[in-house]
Design a protein around this motif. Structure first.
Motif, PDB file in Angstrom:
ATOM      1  N   PRO A   1     -11.377  -6.582 -12.172  1.00  0.00           N
ATOM      2  CA  PRO A   1     -10.351  -6.852 -11.160  1.00  0.00           C
ATOM      3  C   PRO A   1      -9.489  -5.622 -10.874  1.00  0.00           C
TER       4      PRO A   1
ATOM      5  N   LEU B   1      -6.458  -5.137  -9.884  1.00  0.00           N
ATOM      6  CA  LEU B   1      -5.077  -5.137 -10.359  1.00  0.00           C
ATOM      7  C   LEU B   1      -4.971  -5.062 -11.890  1.00  0.00           C
ATOM      8  N   LEU B   2      -6.093  -5.194 -12.600  1.00  0.00           N
ATOM      9  CA  LEU B   2      -6.071  -4.976 -14.040  1.00  0.00           C
ATOM     10  C   LEU B   2      -6.334  -3.513 -14.391  1.00  0.00           C
TER      11      LEU B   2
ATOM     12  N   GLY C   1      -4.953 -10.731  -2.948  1.00  0.00           N
ATOM     13  CA  GLY C   1      -6.281 -10.158  -3.114  1.00  0.00           C
ATOM     14  C   GLY C   1      -7.180 -10.496  -1.946  1.00  0.00           C
TER      15      GLY C   1
ATOM     16  N   ASN D   1     -14.188 -12.749 -11.221  1.00  0.00           N
ATOM     17  CA  ASN D   1     -13.465 -12.059 -10.160  1.00  0.00           C
ATOM     18  C   ASN D   1     -14.336 -11.816  -8.933  1.00  0.00           C
TER      19      ASN D   1
ATOM     20  N   ALA E   1      -6.789  -5.286  -3.352  1.00  0.00           N
ATOM     21  CA  ALA E   1      -5.575  -6.055  -3.643  1.00  0.00           C
ATOM     22  C   ALA E   1      -4.335  -5.216  -3.362  1.00  0.00           C
TER      23      ALA E   1
ATOM     24  N   HIS F   1      -2.081  -9.505 -10.935  1.00  0.00           N
ATOM     25  CA  HIS F   1      -3.391 -10.150 -10.866  1.00  0.00           C
ATOM     26  C   HIS F   1      -3.239 -11.675 -10.900  1.00  0.00           C
ATOM     27  N   GLU F   2      -2.355 -12.153 -11.751  1.00  0.00           N
ATOM     28  CA  GLU F   2      -2.117 -13.594 -11.824  1.00  0.00           C
ATOM     29  C   GLU F   2      -1.456 -14.092 -10.541  1.00  0.00           C
TER      30      GLU F   2
ATOM     31  N   ARG G   1      -4.098 -14.504  -7.949  1.00  0.00           N
ATOM     32  CA  ARG G   1      -4.906 -15.695  -8.225  1.00  0.00           C
ATOM     33  C   ARG G   1      -4.184 -16.969  -7.797  1.00  0.00           C
TER      34      ARG G   1
END
Length: 400
Positions: free
Chosen positions: A179, A181-182, A206, A225, A230, A379-380, A383
């Motif tokens: 992902p 953003l990670l 995203g 993912n 993003a 990232h969360e 989501r």
């Protein structure tokens, strides 16, 4: 006083750093280990390293190794760092610091408990734009800084497919879906490395990938993912905000410049594109492109880069920019390969100096948390459709 170092992971990236650590006068022996022993043997032979270890565990058990430098897959860093600290070794880690809030908290707790040196090797800490903005902020030239932007725009077609095939083996598509953003530290760290604040909340969006080649496919991805691009908007402590973009499908020449930054204050602003950088105030515009431009000292055709995709080689060949202050570096580095816009020399020297003098490095555990954790929370948020989420903070580093 010197110390010995163990390189963990013998992939495309670690070899460039193994050479610099080997040359630094503060480092004595350099060892290497890899899950594929033949890679470790090749790197040891190519860089005239002291030797190899059959496993990370064997390296940690050895009294011949004082510190470890971790260059493994990006989602593995947290557990490996904790193992290293737990074994009494100082730790240098490639980015990101970890992939969860819990892992980050555990690393900070381990650093507190052991008193050992931890450093995350974030290249944007010494990106020329970040260095220049940091200097200007210290001078007060921006006035009150209230907004910034940091982008990490690197298309998968420009070298990443080859890199993931090299590191991921037959199942490379499952990990190539990592992902965006990670992996936030290039964009976030480039902003916060200049602006002395931290993110307190975020809303992120995203974009679901449409290439259809099995990468960023949830049914294939080990990270569940399907997002390749993003964008995140962060609120910062003290007032203000910054925006980051993490793009993996983008029409942009990332082989020229993959990270770029903008800073806006009440008295002046600074903007950077692929080939142009500008300083602007209320009286006019100054072209500062040359000030921020590293001058390559290694040819992209250098034999040491033969295993690296041509589109990625620029990241390993850059020299230093005029804005870089090289006076503190060991002179042996003056004609050695550099990379990521001149950052590699400074990162190696930061870690070696911190271990040798028992001082905090530039990107210590608390700074690394502020560079990494915003992306984990973003990232969360993405989501959850962009819901605004608070970002935990572990505070400033304690004084030694």
């Amino acid at each position: 006083m010197t110390f010995s170092l163990g390189i963990v992971g013998a992939g495309q990236f670690s070899g460039q750093f193994a050479r610099l650590f080997r040359a630094h006068p503060g480092v004595s022996d350099v060892f290497v280990t890899d899950l594929l022993p033949e890679r470790a043997e090749r790197l040891a032979a190519a860089e005239d390293l002291t030797g190899t270890f059959p496993s990370y565990e064997a390296m940690l058990e050895s009294e011949a190794v004082d510190a470890v430098a971790i260059f493994t897959q990006r989602w593995t860093h947290g557990p490996l760092v904790l193992q290293g600290l737990g074994a009494g070794k100082h730790v240098y880690s490639a980015v990101p610091m970890a992939v969860s809030t819990q892992e980050i908290a555990e690393i900070i707790d381990a650093v507190k408990a052991t008193g050992l040196t931890y450093m995350m090797g974030e290249t944007s800490q010494y990106n020329p734009a970040t260095v220049h903005a940091r200097n200007k902020i210290a001078e007060g030239a921006f006035g009150r800084l209230f907004y910034a932007e940091g982008d990490y725009v690197h298309d998968m077609d420009l070298g990443f497919y080859d890199a993931y095939r090299y590191s991921g083996g037959d199942g490379w598509k499952a990990t190539a879906s990592y992902p965006p953003l990670l992996y936030p530290t290039h964009s976030v760290g480039g902003v916060l490395g200049a602006w002395r604040t931290h993110a307190v909340s975020v809303s992120a969006i995203g974009v679901v990938d449409e290439r259809g080649d099995g990468v960023f496919d949830r049914s294939v991805s080990r990270f569940d993912n399907d997002v390749s691009n993003a964008t995140a908007l962060f609120e910062v402590a003290g007032g203000g905000s910054f925006r980051t973009n993490e793009f993996r499908r983008v029409g942009y020449p990332s082989h020229i410049r993959e990270s770029r930054f903008r800073f806006f204050g009440t008295e002046a602003s600074m903007e950077q594109l692929a080939t142009v950088a500008l300083w602007q105030d209320k009286t006019g515009v100054e072209d500062i492109s040359e000030l921020l431009e590293p001058k390559p000292i290694t040819s992209p055709d250098d034999p040491s880069l033969r295993h690296i995709a041509p589109e990625l080689r620029a990241a390993f060949t850059s020299g230093s920019a005029p804005v870089h202050d090289r006076a503190r570096l060991p002179r042996v580095f003056d004609r050695m390969h550099n990379g990521h816009e001149g950052s590699h020399h400074f990162l190696v020297d930061d870690f070696v100096t911190a271990v040798g003098s028992r001082t905090l490095p530039s990107v210590n555990a608390w700074v690394a948390a502020r560079y990494t954790l915003p992306g984990i929370v973003a990232h969360e948020s993405a989501r959850q459709g962009g819901v605004r989420l608070e970002i935990p903070d572990f505070g400033d580093a304690p004084e030694l």
